[in-house]
Motif scaffolding. Structure first.
Motif, short mmCIF file in Angstrom:
data_model
loop_
_atom_site.label_atom_id
_atom_site.label_comp_id
_atom_site.label_asym_id
_atom_site.label_seq_id
_atom_site.Cartn_x
_atom_site.Cartn_y
_atom_site.Cartn_z
N GLY A 156 0.78 -1.24 0.00
CA GLY A 156 0.00 0.00 0.00
C GLY A 156 0.81 1.28 0.00
N GLU A 157 2.09 1.21 -0.32
CA GLU A 157 2.85 2.46 -0.44
C GLU A 157 3.73 2.41 -1.68
N SER A 158 4.10 3.62 -2.16
CA SER A 158 4.98 3.72 -3.32
C SER A 158 6.43 3.75 -2.85
N VAL A 159 7.36 3.64 -3.79
CA VAL A 159 8.79 3.80 -3.48
C VAL A 159 9.02 5.15 -2.80
N GLU A 160 8.42 6.18 -3.36
CA GLU A 160 8.64 7.53 -2.86
C GLU A 160 8.10 7.68 -1.44
N GLU A 161 6.94 7.09 -1.18
CA GLU A 161 6.37 7.14 0.18
C GLU A 161 7.20 6.32 1.16
N ALA A 162 7.73 5.20 0.71
CA ALA A 162 8.54 4.37 1.60
C ALA A 162 9.82 5.11 2.00
N VAL A 163 10.42 5.83 1.06
CA VAL A 163 11.63 6.60 1.36
C VAL A 163 11.32 7.63 2.45
N ALA A 164 10.24 8.37 2.27
CA ALA A 164 9.87 9.41 3.24
C ALA A 164 9.55 8.79 4.60
N ARG A 165 8.81 7.68 4.59
CA ARG A 165 8.45 7.03 5.86
C ARG A 165 9.67 6.54 6.62
N GLU A 166 10.59 5.87 5.90
CA GLU A 166 11.76 5.30 6.57
C GLU A 166 12.66 6.40 7.15
N LEU A 167 12.85 7.48 6.40
CA LEU A 167 13.71 8.55 6.93
C LEU A 167 13.07 9.19 8.16
#
Lengths: 291, 291
Positions: free
Chosen positions: A192-203
């Motif tokens: 349920g998340e995009s690559v771009e959203e995963a980057v923001a979430r992890e940081l």
């Protein structure tokens, strides 16, 4: 032109052969067919430190043969020995060997390793629990004899990224890293998340950082056991860090001179960089070479 | 700024809560907690066509609750009913509803749907076959009570791409598409290959096309059941097509005017485009707007 680790295999995956029992049979009986020599799940190396290949006669009796693909029309296989110990631990020797191997050989091995490891971890049907599952599609799947469900090898997408602020990048170290090693932060992409959203979430999760303008750089597979590593950069407006100490032992901002010194292995450099076959290495190099 | 479908959920996934039984317990007993209303695995919609939420009291008895995350600090859950029919088929009604919903709502639903679907398909341990597996980490995993193996929700990376040649792009249609529909070609990333390698392999397998300069554009999740769609473009020097008719019914090169007419829904346009929440739609739009 970026050349990340574990890429560039000369194998033609020959998808058409996988669904064609006659063509697969012909590949199995091709006298030129080659078998990847393995020691457990680790590669057997020749004197030049390259992958070693034998004939299909070397396969353990009754071991299913997985079609890795074709090189110059010649079928290449790996044998699946269910008694093989699982490759959860990565020995320093294996890492050394992979680092010394040409990337295209490491790439061929990576695909074989991930595929074998998946079979070893998925002998039972997750849908119905049956142990009556069999190799399917020339090795690229399993099928349950009880409920008929098809299962396909797993690839887990992972984002790995450099946050940027004012000419510096964020690097972190996990407790299990060798002394002095820092790398790009990373994490699994969730449903349920995009690559771009995963980057923001992890940081945000790992370093308390809010970022914008996530940009994809390049990807590579990582065969421990089967990740797809996608390297990105993202811009942070506020460099204040709140480190999640369950994930990271430390995280620091490093400027261009610091990254250059670290990648060059200079004494006194801010950190020891990841090995060349890790995509973080490629990402640091890309960041330095970018205008 | 691209806004692909199924992205932009306001949910904070609250990773820290997942590993903290006390915090998870507090979320469960929070009177403000909300439960996603479902009809099987499909969403129940309110009069405005938005997701509908109830209180945790609406959950079926003994149904495990999966923590989707927090919105404004308020816990949001979905209930897992093991008797739910599997969402393998996607009804036209669901597609219509998702198309009319704001993307950020569809995104919240997408994560929930993929997670629920994964639990339904993975009740048994693939390692040992045991049915004694239990929900783990607030819903974001399962753990085997027999062998101890942890299992995590699956996300399957997929590449979807436009090959370009001389100002035209390649579009194809699968036999099951609605009449007139064409879209970007796509395929699963396999173990041991990069995004860039998967793009080149799929275009060669499906259309006989050799490409260079693969470029990533943007990504989105696709919850049927749980793909990570990564949209790319690649350059072809030779436009000659050899179509794999087991995969594609047809593939054609379309110029800019043709893509514009198709996306505008003009009568006589070369093809009917994919729906706005499919990343191919975003990719066509990106391609038209790029200077």
């Amino acid at each position: 032109m970026l050349r990340p680790g574990f890429t560039g295999s000369p194998l033609d995956r020959a998808d058409a052969l996988r669904n064609d029992p006659d063509a697969f049979g012909a590949a199995l009986s091709d006298w030129r067919a080659r078998l990847l020599r393995l020691d457990g799940i680790d590669p057997v190396l020749d004197e030049q430190g390259r992958l070693s290949w034998g004939s299909l006669a070397e396969a353990p009796e009754d071991a299913p043969l997985l079609l890795l693909g074709l090189i110059d029309g010649r079928p290449h296989f790996a044998a699946l020995d269910y008694d093989m110990p699982l490759g959860a631990t990565r020995s320093p020797a294996i890492f050394r060997a992979l680092g010394e191997m040409p990337p295209e050989e490491a790439s061929t091995y990576a695909g074989a390793r991930s595929l074998i490891d998946w079979h070893l971890r998925h002998r039972f049907c997750a849908r119905c629990g049956s142990g009556d599952t069999a190799i399917h599609r020339a090795g690229w799947g399993r099928k349950c004899g009880n409920c008929g469900t098809e299962h396909f090898p797993r690839v887990d997408p992972v984002v790995i990224m450099l946050a940027e602020h004012d000419g510096r990048v964020l690097v972190g170290r996990q407790p299990q890293y060798p002394p002095g090693r820092y790398s790009a932060l990373a994490g699994f992409v969730e449903p349920g998340e995009s690559v771009e959203e995963a980057v923001a979430r992890e940081l945000f999760e790992e370093a308390g950082l809010k970022v914008r303008d996530v940009r994809y750089v390049v990807s590579q597979p990582w065969p421990f056991p089967s990740q797809l590593m996608m390297a990105c950069v993202a811009a942070a407006d506020d460099p204040t860090l709140t480190i999640d100490t369950t994930e990271l032992e430390d995280a620091i901002w490093v400027d261009r001179a610091g990254v250059e010194a670290s990648m060059a292995g200079e004494p006194g450099a801010p950190f020891l960089p990841p090995p060349p076959f890790a995509i973080a290495h490629t990402l640091f190099r890309w960041w330095l070479e970018r205008e």
